[in-house]
Design an enzyme around this catalytic site. Structure first.
Site, PDB file in Angstrom:
ATOM      1  N   GLN A  25     -48.202 -22.534 -63.258  1.00  0.00           N
ATOM      2  CA  GLN A  25     -47.608 -21.414 -63.134  1.00  0.00           C
ATOM      3  C   GLN A  25     -46.981 -21.543 -61.762  1.00  0.00           C
ATOM      4  OE1 GLN A  25     -52.373 -20.566 -61.885  1.00  0.00           O
ATOM      5  NE2 GLN A  25     -52.780 -19.484 -63.597  1.00  0.00           N
ATOM      6  N   SER A  49     -45.221 -28.228 -69.456  1.00  0.00           N
ATOM      7  CA  SER A  49     -46.661 -27.450 -68.974  1.00  0.00           C
ATOM      8  C   SER A  49     -46.188 -25.910 -70.164  1.00  0.00           C
ATOM      9  CB  SER A  49     -47.207 -26.760 -67.978  1.00  0.00           C
ATOM     10  OG  SER A  49     -45.714 -26.062 -66.932  1.00  0.00           O
ATOM     11  N   ASP A  64     -56.986 -24.824 -70.934  1.00  0.00           N
ATOM     12  CA  ASP A  64     -58.326 -23.966 -70.807  1.00  0.00           C
ATOM     13  C   ASP A  64     -59.403 -24.381 -71.890  1.00  0.00           C
ATOM     14  OD1 ASP A  64     -57.201 -22.833 -68.936  1.00  0.00           O
ATOM     15  OD2 ASP A  64     -56.029 -21.731 -70.388  1.00  0.00           O
ATOM     16  N   ARG A  81     -64.921 -27.094 -64.207  1.00  0.00           N
ATOM     17  CA  ARG A  81     -65.202 -26.389 -65.177  1.00  0.00           C
ATOM     18  C   ARG A  81     -65.938 -27.711 -65.626  1.00  0.00           C
ATOM     19  NH1 ARG A  81     -60.488 -22.810 -67.244  1.00  0.00           N
ATOM     20  NH2 ARG A  81     -61.487 -20.918 -66.702  1.00  0.00           N
TER      21      ARG A  81
HETATM   22  C1  S3P Z   1     -51.807 -20.464 -66.750  1.00  0.00           C
HETATM   23  C2  S3P Z   1     -51.158 -21.562 -66.991  1.00  0.00           C
HETATM   24  C3  S3P Z   1     -52.312 -22.695 -66.670  1.00  0.00           C
HETATM   25  C4  S3P Z   1     -53.829 -21.977 -67.458  1.00  0.00           C
HETATM   26  C5  S3P Z   1     -54.140 -20.971 -66.738  1.00  0.00           C
HETATM   27  C6  S3P Z   1     -52.297 -20.259 -67.735  1.00  0.00           C
HETATM   28  C7  S3P Z   1     -50.805 -19.800 -67.168  1.00  0.00           C
HETATM   29  O1  S3P Z   1     -52.763 -22.962 -65.604  1.00  0.00           O
HETATM   30  O2  S3P Z   1     -54.590 -22.839 -67.029  1.00  0.00           O
HETATM   31  O3  S3P Z   1     -55.177 -20.401 -67.654  1.00  0.00           O
HETATM   32  O4  S3P Z   1     -50.796 -19.045 -67.464  1.00  0.00           O
HETATM   33  O5  S3P Z   1     -49.358 -20.018 -66.390  1.00  0.00           O
HETATM   34  P1  S3P Z   1     -51.940 -24.156 -64.679  1.00  0.00           P
HETATM   35  O6  S3P Z   1     -50.708 -23.836 -64.358  1.00  0.00           O
HETATM   36  O7  S3P Z   1     -52.587 -23.818 -63.296  1.00  0.00           O
HETATM   37  O8  S3P Z   1     -52.719 -25.238 -64.987  1.00  0.00           O
END
Ligand code: S3P
Length: 447
Positions: free
Chosen positions: A176, A200, A323, A354
């Site tokens: 994100q 990521s 997740d 969680r």
């Molecule tokens: C997501 C990234 C993850 C994930 C979230 C969706 C995304 O969060 O946990 O449900 O769509 O970029 P983080 O990027 O904060 O780890």
């Protein structure tokens, strides 16, 4: 009998068998409409994620002048996006990201570079989640962006301003944050460089590559230069969501009589940590009909009853299954021996804490779980017994508890189970497909 409500009751079905098509991937759906909303021209999206999180992004974009059709509720899974060419309109009202951190964080990066004033808020869970991780890098790029509690919490106020590309080391391995910076970088002067130690999910990068952005990816660095013309729109059939598949992958592995297939599952390597973890626990996973959808790998996945053994999970795999950890904990409860999950402190700042919540609720069902600051230790192999449990308003906790209920003795009553609407509104119907009975779960509206 099937009734939807606040309280859901689940009992163990004799068999879990069958096939389903998975709902569209939530992460890709958010990005598909945000980036096509910036592009010049029209794009058709099919298998758009049905949950409330993506509806929040649709609503915010509509308020910012992006035409997304058809209108009306429930949202269609086939959407037509008319791109703005990169110029959004000022919203007449506060933007509401609901429960969706992806909406809030990605839109912050986008809005930081638009010459308009935006205010974005969310529900009580989202208003307690950390926003400093996005605000700090955006401010370094020149963004005028403020939040509550010394710029760490929403609501956020964003006064669009000229941005400057910068060279960042990503401290948190967060897709994100990375995507917010890329959206700001698209609108900045000069080059934006992102360096990360742990990879990521890379859906933003894949879409940007396909839509003609000046983006180069080298190992663990991303180099992005602004475009002289808008992005090119792209039609997409969104792959099925592996995070939704995870519930039935675990159910199929732990139920004593199971054989199930999940069609059209996204298997982007930045998301397949759950497959690797289950395989390490001794589960056989069949991948068939492997293909590409857009720029994303997809396959049909089959799984059947397995003897699971405990594993150690930690390190670089964590962002690839972040997740899925609550439902992996359910697998850990059934597996023989010890399962240890470490390096997952991020779970404490998701839609709920969680680590605390899944440990607490599975313990009520008879599991032996010890909470760690950044994970948990599970002494598996103890039978689970149905009892009254609570989702804590978190969709992934609700669905993980439902999967525990599918193997527990007796009846599992899940309070606030309606929250599955956030990412997987047809979750209970999928359970019915696999259990082929109408009495696996019963809902009442009296909770
Ligand atoms: C997501 C990234 C993850 C994930 C979230 C969706 C995304 O969060 O946990 O449900 O769509 O970029 P983080 O990027 O904060 O780890």
């Amino acid at each position: 009998m099937v009734k939807r409500g606040k309280v859901t009751k689940i009992t163990r079905p004799r068999h879990l068998e069958g096939e389903i098509d998975l709902p569209g991937d939530k992460s890709i759906s958010h990005r598909a409409i945000i980036l096509n909303g910036l592009a010049s021209g029209k794009a058709k999206i099919s298998n758009f994620a049905p949950g409330r999180d993506c509806v929040s992004t649709v609503n915010c974009l509509r308020n910012l002048g992006v035409k997304i059709q058809p209108k009306g509720a429930p949202l269609s899974s086939h959407l037509l996006i008319s791109g703005t060419g990169g110029e959004l309109q000022e919203s007449q009202n506060v933007l509401d990201a609901g429960n969706s951190a992806t909406t809030m964080r990605l839109l912050s990066g986008l809005l930081a570079g638009q010459p308009i004033l935006s205010i974005i808020t969310g529900d009580s869970s989202l208003r307690s989640r950390p926003m400093g991780r996005v605000l700090e890098p955006l401010r370094l790029m020149g963004a005028s962006i403020w939040g509550r509690s010394h710029n760490s919490l929403a609501p956020l106020v964003i006064k669009g301003s000229p941005l400057q590309g910068t060279d960042f080391d990503l401290a948190v391995p967060s897709a994100q944050v990375k995507s917010a910076i890329l959206l700001a970088g698209l609108q900045a002067q000069g080059e934006t460089i992102l360096r990360h130690k742990v990879v990521s999910r890379d859906h933003s990068e894949r879409l940007l590559q396909q839509m003609g952005a000046n983006i180069v990816i080298e190992d663990k660095s991303i180099f992005l230069r602004p475009l002289s013309q808008p992005l090119t729109p792209i039609d997409l059939n969104i792959p099925g969501d592996i995070s939704s598949a995870a519930y039935f992958l675990v159910a199929g592995a732990i139920h004593p009589y199971a054989k199930i297939t999940l069609r059209n599952c996204g298997i982007n390597p930045t998301r397949t940590g759950i497959l690797d973890a289950l395989e390490a626990m001794g589960v056989q996973i069949k991948r068939e009909n492997a293909r590409m959808e857009g720029n994303e790998p997809v396959a049909d996945i089959s799984i059947e009853t397995s003897d699971l053994k405990g594993v150690d999970i930690g390190g670089d795999i964590i962002p690839r299954l972040i997740d899925e950890i609550p439902v992996l904990a359910v697998a850990g409860c059934i597996a023989k021996g010890k399962t240890t999950i470490r390096g997952a402190g991020e779970l404490r700042v998701k839609e709920s804490d969680r680590i605390a919540n899944i440990s607490l609720e599975l313990s009520k069902m008879g599991a032996e779980i010890e909470e760690l600051p950044d994970g948990m230790v599970i002494n598996g192999g103890k039978p689970l017994t149905g009892t009254e449990v609570d989702s804590h308003g978190d969709h992934r906790i609700a669905m993980s508890l439902a999967i525990a209920g599918l193997v527990a003795k007796g009846e599992t009553i899940i309070n606030k189970a309606g929250v599955v609407e956030i990412s997987y509104p047809s979750f209970w119907q999928s359970i019915d497909v696999f259990s082929r009975t109408e009495d696996t779960y019963l809902s009442t509206s009296t909770g």
